[in-house]
Design an enzyme around this catalytic site. Structure first.
Site, PDB file in Angstrom:
ATOM      1  N   CYS A   1       0.819  -1.281  -0.212  1.00 27.13           N
ATOM      2  CA  CYS A   1       0.002   0.086   0.118  1.00 27.13           C
ATOM      3  C   CYS A   1       0.683   1.358  -0.039  1.00 27.13           C
ATOM      4  O   CYS A   1       1.441   1.709  -0.979  1.00 27.13           O
ATOM      5  CB  CYS A   1      -1.094  -0.012   1.105  1.00 27.13           C
ATOM      6  SG  CYS A   1      -2.295   1.012   0.807  1.00 27.13           S
TER       7      CYS A   1
ATOM      8  N   HIS B   1      -3.559  -5.487   2.748  1.00 23.25           N
ATOM      9  CA  HIS B   1      -3.208  -5.817   4.091  1.00 23.25           C
ATOM     10  C   HIS B   1      -3.716  -7.032   4.505  1.00 23.25           C
ATOM     11  O   HIS B   1      -4.300  -7.622   3.737  1.00 23.25           O
ATOM     12  CB  HIS B   1      -3.722  -4.588   5.012  1.00 23.25           C
ATOM     13  CG  HIS B   1      -3.348  -3.285   4.455  1.00 23.25           C
ATOM     14  ND1 HIS B   1      -2.112  -2.640   4.715  1.00 23.25           N
ATOM     15  CD2 HIS B   1      -3.941  -2.210   3.795  1.00 23.25           C
ATOM     16  CE1 HIS B   1      -2.143  -1.419   4.245  1.00 23.25           C
ATOM     17  NE2 HIS B   1      -3.051  -1.105   3.696  1.00 23.25           N
TER      18      HIS B   1
HETATM   19  N1  GLN Z   1      -1.762   6.815   2.255  1.00 19.68           N
HETATM   20  C1  GLN Z   1      -1.799   6.362   1.293  1.00 19.68           C
HETATM   21  C2  GLN Z   1      -3.124   6.252   0.480  1.00 19.68           C
HETATM   22  O1  GLN Z   1      -4.326   6.657   1.317  1.00 19.68           O
HETATM   23  C3  GLN Z   1      -1.544   4.576   1.601  1.00 19.68           C
HETATM   24  C4  GLN Z   1      -2.797   4.218   2.622  1.00 19.68           C
HETATM   25  C5  GLN Z   1      -2.226   2.734   3.204  1.00 19.68           C
HETATM   26  O2  GLN Z   1      -1.293   2.563   3.306  1.00 19.68           O
HETATM   27  N2  GLN Z   1      -3.281   2.058   3.679  1.00 19.68           N
HETATM   28  O3  GLN Z   1      -3.501   6.015  -0.805  1.00 19.68           O
END
Ligand code: GLN
Length: 232
Positions: free
Chosen positions: A93, A189
């Site tokens: 992510c 995740h």
């Molecule tokens: N900040 C990034 C987004 O919102 C990644 C979010 C995350 O790692 N879940 O796209």
């Protein structure tokens, strides 16, 4: 010559730890040790230099501000050169976005580490929920959950990690993540390796230099099967 010892480097967990992706390191170490490959986990703070001697590097998910701090530290380190030397990398992510050419945080464009030819732009919504993929790298379907605002656009030569069965993947997309050599990026995740032991073994095989003997962890298999059935 296959390796009998592995060093697993968990990068900037104090910044990239919001979504519980730290568990990926524990799964890798557990499954390596179960096959007689001694594995240790090293936690590297964003204030410390990144060691170049790791076999597997892990980047997790994060909120925007923490993601920018981590990117800044990585861009001032030998991280990209170390990965380009052939180490295995799993980037989840925010970690996945960081290893591209650019992404947006709080509306401003940020230069990524540039390991992968891809850019992340703000999406029209937040992409949240269960996700299921078919990945050519694994026989079983891969499950996880996603929570991101970014939409990632891959360069034409870059392969996705999987095709989306359920969920948003790279953002309103039919694909999720990216793979290049030993670099695996995905929005999943879970931690993704706890939910998908086959994926963990794929990364271990890359790091050790051979496919490890099968290891039947009944609880892990039951969990993976249960999640595959639950995510429709
Ligand atoms: N900040 C990034 C987004 O919102 C990644 C979010 C995350 O790692 N879940 O796209």
């Amino acid at each position: 010559m296959p390796k009998s010892e592995l060093s697993i480097v968990r990068v900037h967990n104090e910044l990239l730890g919001t979504y519980g992706d730290r568990g990926n390191a524990d799964v890798l170490a557990f499954r390596a040790n179960a096959r007689g490959v001694s594995a240790s986990i090293i936690d590297i703070s964003y204030r410390d230099p990144i060691p170049s001697t790791g076999d597997i590097y892990l980047l997790g998910g994060a909120e925007d501000a923490a993601q920018v701090l981590s990117t800044d530290a990585l861009n001032r380190s030998l991280f990209a050169a170390t990965i380009e030397n052939g180490a295995v990398l799993l980037a989840i992510c925010a970690g996945f976005q960081i290893i591209g050419k650019s992404y947006y945080a709080h509306g401003a464009k940020v230069d990524g580490v540039g390991l992968l030819d891809m850019d992340t732009v703000p999406g029209d919504r937040r992409y949240v929920g269960d996700i299921k993929l078919h990945s050519p790298w694994c026989e079983s379907e891969i499950t996880g959950f996603e929570n991101h605002g970014g939409r990632t656009i891959l360069g034409s030569e870059l392969s996705p990690f999987g095709e989306v069965i359920t969920g948003f993947g790279n953002g309103e997309s039919t694909i999720d993540g990216a793979v290049s050599g030993n670099i695996f990026g995905t929005y999943l995740h879970g931690p993704v390796l706890a939910r998908n032991p086959e994926f963990a073994d794929l990364l271990l095989a890359r790091a050790v230099g051979k496919v490890l003997d099968p290891y039947e962890d009944e609880l892990a298999e039951r969990y993976a099967t249960e999640r595959r059935a639950a995510v429709r």
